[in-house]
Scaffold this active site. Structure first.
Site, PDB file in Angstrom:
ATOM      1  N   GLN A   1       0.806  -1.219   0.000  1.00 56.01           N
ATOM      2  CA  GLN A   1       0.000   0.000   0.000  1.00 56.01           C
ATOM      3  C   GLN A   1       0.840   1.271   0.000  1.00 56.01           C
ATOM      4  OE1 GLN A   1      -2.574  -0.715   3.361  1.00 56.01           O
ATOM      5  NE2 GLN A   1      -4.106  -1.694   2.074  1.00 56.01           N
ATOM      6  N   ASN A   2       2.151   1.135   0.058  1.00 55.08           N
ATOM      7  CA  ASN A   2       3.006   2.315  -0.031  1.00 55.08           C
ATOM      8  C   ASN A   2       2.967   2.793  -1.475  1.00 55.08           C
ATOM      9  OD1 ASN A   2       5.475   3.995  -0.381  1.00 55.08           O
ATOM     10  ND2 ASN A   2       5.783   3.440   1.767  1.00 55.08           N
ATOM     11  N   ALA A   3       2.785   4.076  -1.676  1.00 54.53           N
ATOM     12  CA  ALA A   3       2.587   4.638  -3.019  1.00 54.53           C
ATOM     13  C   ALA A   3       3.889   4.930  -3.764  1.00 54.53           C
ATOM     14  CB  ALA A   3       1.761   5.921  -2.922  1.00 54.53           C
TER      15      ALA A   3
ATOM     16  N   THR B   1       4.850   8.754   1.121  1.00 55.06           N
ATOM     17  CA  THR B   1       4.171   7.750   0.307  1.00 55.06           C
ATOM     18  C   THR B   1       3.603   6.627   1.164  1.00 55.06           C
ATOM     19  OG1 THR B   1       6.251   6.553  -0.073  1.00 55.06           O
ATOM     20  CG2 THR B   1       5.602   8.223  -1.722  1.00 55.06           C
TER      21      THR B   1
END
Length: 178
Positions: free
Chosen positions: A39-41, A141
């Site tokens: 889920q880190n962008a 992020t």
């Protein structure tokens, strides 16, 4: 208290922008990869801005970052922190990476981009530079930084594209910045 230690930098000669995070999270530490949490962008943003497919093997993504003149590292070499939240980093336990040494080794770095406020604050507290270098703080992020959507984060991260293409960031001897 859990102690976490980070990774070596993703960096090569000719890098123009150094992206600094705080300290890898639990998922990243387990996988031995920067920004490994699904889920880190970070990798989504790198894919959108620079065409680095987030599903590509990690080593290839790192190579592509370097070919784009981007370097990635963390402010903290190690610190005590339960879990993955930057807010849980025990300030007294921080051992900073040798960022001044990296900047001496790669003198082409012309800008430091912090991946979030925590990285910027840790840098200001634990790192002393001998020279002045432009610094920008971008939204984290991390999925924990949910006050902005991925699209809103992406809009602010686009400054990296601008900085890489700006004449002041062109390589020496007429080389292309990319």
């Amino acid at each position: 208290m859990h102690s976490a230690a980070g990774f070596p930098p993703i960096a090569s000669a000719g890098a123009r922008i150094l992206i600094l995070g705080s300290l890898p999270g639990v998922t990243s530490l387990r996988q031995h990869q920067y920004y490994a949490h699904p889920q880190n962008a970070f990798w989504h943003i790198m894919e959108t801005l620079f065409g680095i497919p987030k599903q590509t093997a990690y080593a290839q993504r790192c190579d592509q970052l370097q070919s784009l003149k981007l370097a990635v590292w963390d402010v903290c070499h190690s610190a005590s922190r339960p879990g993955s939240l930057d807010s849980a980093i025990v300030a007294e336990s921080v051992i900073a990476n040798d960022i001044p040494g990296l900047l001496k080794h790669i003198p082409t770095i012309e800008c430091i981009a912090f991946n979030g406020q925590a990285a910027a604050k840790l840098f200001k507290k634990h790192v002393v530079l001998e020279t002045t270098i432009p610094q920008i703080t971008l939204p984290s992020t991390s999925p924990a930084h949910a006050s902005l959507s991925v699209a809103q984060k992406l809009a602010q991260w686009q400054t990296l594209q601008v900085r890489l293409s700006h004449p002041a960031f062109l390589s020496h001897a007429g080389e292309s910045p990319l």
